[in-house]
Every structure is written in structure tokens, then in C-alpha cells.
Design an enzyme around this catalytic site. Sequence first.
Site, PDB file in Angstrom:
ATOM      1  N   ALA A  33      61.730  56.974  45.188  1.00 20.48           N
ATOM      2  CA  ALA A  33      60.672  57.422  46.095  1.00 20.48           C
ATOM      3  C   ALA A  33      60.499  56.438  47.249  1.00 20.48           C
ATOM      4  O   ALA A  33      60.453  55.234  47.042  1.00 20.48           O
ATOM      5  CB  ALA A  33      59.355  57.565  45.338  1.00 20.48           C
ATOM      6  N   ASP A  34      60.412  56.985  48.462  1.00 23.81           N
ATOM      7  CA  ASP A  34      60.047  56.161  49.607  1.00 23.81           C
ATOM      8  C   ASP A  34      58.562  56.387  49.889  1.00 23.81           C
ATOM      9  O   ASP A  34      57.867  57.053  49.113  1.00 23.81           O
ATOM     10  CB  ASP A  34      60.920  56.489  50.824  1.00 23.81           C
ATOM     11  CG  ASP A  34      60.819  57.944  51.275  1.00 23.81           C
ATOM     12  OD1 ASP A  34      59.849  58.630  50.898  1.00 23.81           O
ATOM     13  OD2 ASP A  34      61.713  58.390  52.026  1.00 23.81           O
ATOM     14  N   SER A  35      58.053  55.836  50.978  1.00 22.90           N
ATOM     15  CA  SER A  35      56.617  55.935  51.245  1.00 22.90           C
ATOM     16  C   SER A  35      56.172  57.382  51.467  1.00 22.90           C
ATOM     17  O   SER A  35      55.085  57.772  51.031  1.00 22.90           O
ATOM     18  CB  SER A  35      56.234  55.079  52.446  1.00 22.90           C
ATOM     19  OG  SER A  35      56.955  55.482  53.598  1.00 22.90           O
TER      20      SER A  35
END
Length: 137
Positions: free
Chosen positions: A90-92
Amino acid sequence: MASNSITVRSLLLPQRLAFNSIAGQRSSLISSYGRRNVFFSSQPRSVHLKVSCAAKPETVEKVCKIVKKQLALPDDSNVSGESKFAALGADSLDTVEIVMGLEEEFGIGVEEDSAQSISTVQEAADLIEDIISKQSP
């Protein structure tokens, strides 16, 4: 030749404890008259504490399902309370979408500051239960 001065203070505390403070050595000694000695140092130390509310297992399971859905992970992916969003890829933006999914599923609103502090499934589940408990009268 310079001399060091040492100040000794004594104080009798409840439950037969004696407190001695020795200024200049940055330490204190607490003694219960010879039965047990405890030494405290006032020198800075790094302490890491983890406080967990231990969310209900069903809340953690729901959060796991939402995380899998938002990250398009296969059903057989190993996602648990200890799973970190970053380790799951997951990224931001993904994290924002996870929080939005959690808000929709649980009917809650998550403050932006709280949302930014979530990094694991367990932290998300704990936050959800905390928010729900505050909403309940």
C-alpha cells in the site's frame, strides 16, 4: 584541586520505604530496609511502549477483508492484525482508500490525524473500536 560536593537527602515514605537521593550522581536508591533494593537512574533512556486496545477478532477480520479488497489481494493472501499496510504494497493513496472503506463499512468518521497514524491492520481495528465506543452513549 577541585572538590566535588555530594548532597544526600533521606525521606521516610509510607510502607516502610526509605528514599535516598544523592545529588551529583544523577541517581536515587529506594530501599525497603534491606528486603529489596531498586535502583533508578535519571539518565535518558530510550523506551518504546506499545499500547493495544485488543480489538475484537471480528473487527480485525473485517478490517483484513477490507484491506484485501482495497489492495486487490488474492483471497488466500496472509493478512493478519500484525500486517503492515506498506508491507502489503500500500502507498499513501491506498491507505486513504483503506480508511475510506473502513469509514463506509463501520459507519464512522476518522480524523485525518488519526488516519495518518494507522500503519497496521491491528491499529486500524483498535481505532475503529475506539471511535465506536466514543459514539455510544
